[in-house]
Design an enzyme around this catalytic site. Structure first.
Site, short mmCIF file in Angstrom:
data_model
loop_
_atom_site.label_atom_id
_atom_site.label_comp_id
_atom_site.label_asym_id
_atom_site.label_seq_id
_atom_site.Cartn_x
_atom_site.Cartn_y
_atom_site.Cartn_z
N HIS A 119 0.42 -8.31 -0.33
CA HIS A 119 1.15 -9.46 0.53
C HIS A 119 1.13 -10.76 -0.23
CE1 HIS A 119 0.99 -7.34 4.30
NE2 HIS A 119 1.25 -6.55 3.56
N ARG A 168 -3.02 -9.52 17.98
CA ARG A 168 -2.07 -9.73 16.96
C ARG A 168 -1.18 -10.99 17.57
NH1 ARG A 168 2.69 -6.13 14.18
NH2 ARG A 168 3.88 -7.99 13.25
N ASN A 186 -4.65 -3.75 7.51
CA ASN A 186 -4.45 -5.10 6.91
C ASN A 186 -5.70 -5.89 7.27
OD1 ASN A 186 -2.07 -5.10 5.53
ND2 ASN A 186 -0.65 -4.78 7.53
N CYS A 234 -0.21 -0.12 0.19
CA CYS A 234 0.67 -0.91 1.08
C CYS A 234 2.11 -0.42 0.83
CB CYS A 234 0.71 -2.48 0.53
SG CYS A 234 1.80 -3.69 1.40
N TYR A 257 6.55 -11.66 1.67
CA TYR A 257 5.39 -12.67 2.08
C TYR A 257 5.26 -13.84 1.38
CZ TYR A 257 3.92 -8.52 5.00
OH TYR A 257 3.84 -7.70 5.89
#
Length: 421
Positions: A194, A90, A144, A164, A244
């Site tokens: 998102h 990440r 995700n 989500c 987002y």
């Protein structure tokens, strides 16, 4: 009822456990299996999980295993909460895109594509194991990028619904501002995972009074601050975008901000270390306050609601989920995965009707869906050219020079996770 959580060693898991304990009348779990390859994390997380159940007098049994096949056997539902490559991967997703002047984020843009390429093959392998072991089990995907992963699962014929916490977060926030119970708040939530907007906020149900204008008039500053967007933009839109959307509406500003501070992954890694130390304390028997800063607020309540509806009659009849479009948004293919309100039951999720969308929203949804088509193709079939095309199609990238540089960096940073590289 037996549930399995793949990725059960996650520091998120005590949030899920707390929800299972509090909402046991909605979702009466008899056995919960935490599945994770990291045996050391499993030991810490499961110890706290059992103490939480004990404190709240939950009679369910919590077991652990590093064996996926054994963990999902006979499960009524399997929850997926994976992070292939961990926080280290990440951190890369959030940093190398900045070298090309693009947003570094783990679920959208180039970083989101990298995560999809790492994740889709792993999730599909797990889903095949579930199908071989227990073909009737529901798969609830919280992994995700949820839209792409859920589409991969559905296209492969799995019984899957994506989940989500963005919508339930808005529901709870609006309920507090309106001083009503969360169950009274219905969202006209439309978009992709998102990439969504609250077009209305209704009291009492899908046909209730739309109080969004009142919310914006009386609490616009609070809402805008939470989204890190200017109040005047929210007022001009007349809707509440997911936070987002800031990556799209203020891309260059966000890139400048990200270049001046540590990555979110670095922050989360430090939190995880502290949380795991806390979980090892035999006196701790509730989720610690620090977990709220980790992210995933209300995930447990959304997961309980969805699982209860898929497995019985305990959940809410209408929930925001990720599922096949099937004509809901007429400008998308039926097999696109959208995030909208849907009726959820034992047969799965059926989206509610959505009014015609303003081109401002429909255009971006169509653009990002086209990217997701290409991203899934790259995840399933591999190849540098497919990665390049997906990056070129993404509205946060869209220039061949950027796409070339990002393709090279993506492959270089993820080679160990890409069988074709």
């Amino acid at each position: 009822m037996k549930l399995a959580v793949v990725g059960g060693g996650s520091t998120y898991t005590p949030e899920l456990i707390d929800g299972f304990a509090r909402l046991r009348d909605t979702l009466p779990i008899e056995e919960l299996v935490l599945v994770d390859p990291a045996a050391d994390r499993l030991e810490l997380v499961s110890g706290l999980a059992r103490r939480i159940f004990a404190k709240q007098d939950h009679a369910g049994k919590i077991t652990t295993t590093t064996d996926i096949d054994a963990g999902v056997a006979d499960a009524d539902a399997v929850l997926l909460q994976l992070r292939v490559g961990g926080q280290a991967a990440r951190n890369q997703d959030e940093t190398w895109p900045l070298e090309c002047g693009c947003v570094g984020q783990e679920t959208t843009g180039a970083g989101g594509l990298a995560k999809a390429l790492r994740t889709v093959p792993v999730v599909l392998d797990i889903a095949e194991r579930v199908r071989r072991t227990n073909p009737d089990a529901w798969i609830i995907d919280f992994t995700n990028p949820v839209g792409i992963v859920t589409r991969a699962l559905l296209q492969a014929g799995h019984k899957a619904v994506g989940l989500c916490n963005v919508a339930i977060g808005f529901q709870r926030k609006f309920a507090r501002l309106l001083e009503v119970e969360p169950g009274q708040v219905h969202l006209d939530h439309v978009g992709l995972n998102h990439l969504s907007w609250e077009l209305g906020v209704r009291l009492g149900g899908p046909d209730g009074e739309n109080v969004l204008p009142k919310l914006l008039a009386e609490h616009g500053d609070t809402i805008a601050d939470d989204l890190h967007m200017p109040r005047q933009i929210i007022d001009r839109l007349g809707v509440v975008p997911s936070y987002y959307l800031r990556y799209f509406y203020a891309h260059d500003e966000v890139v400048r901000e990200l270049g001046t501070k540590p990555s979110r992954a670095a922050e989360v890694a430090a939190m995880e270390k502290e949380l795991l130390e806390m979980y090892g304390d035999p006196a701790l028997d509730e989720k610690p306050e620090l977990l709220a800063k980790r992210g995933g607020a209300f995930y447990s309540e959304a997961a309980v609601d969805l699982a209860a509806s898929l497995l019985g009659d305990g959940g809410s009849p209408v929930q925001v989920v990720n599922t096949y479009n099937n004509g809901t948004l007429p400008f998308l293919a039926d097999d696109a995965v959208i995030e909208v309100q849907a009726r959820v039951g034992r047969d799965g999720a059926t989206p509610l009707a959505v009014p015609a969308l303003d081109p401002l929203y429909a255009g971006l949804i169509a653009n990002v869906t086209a990217y997701e088509d290409l991203a899934l193709e790259a995840a399933l079939r591999g190849g540098r050219d497919r990665v390049f095309k997906a990056l070129l199609a993404h509205p946060l990238i869209g220039q061949y020079e950027y796409a070339e540089g990002l393709t090279d960096r993506l492959i270089a940073h993820n080679r160990e996770h890409l069988a074709w590289a």
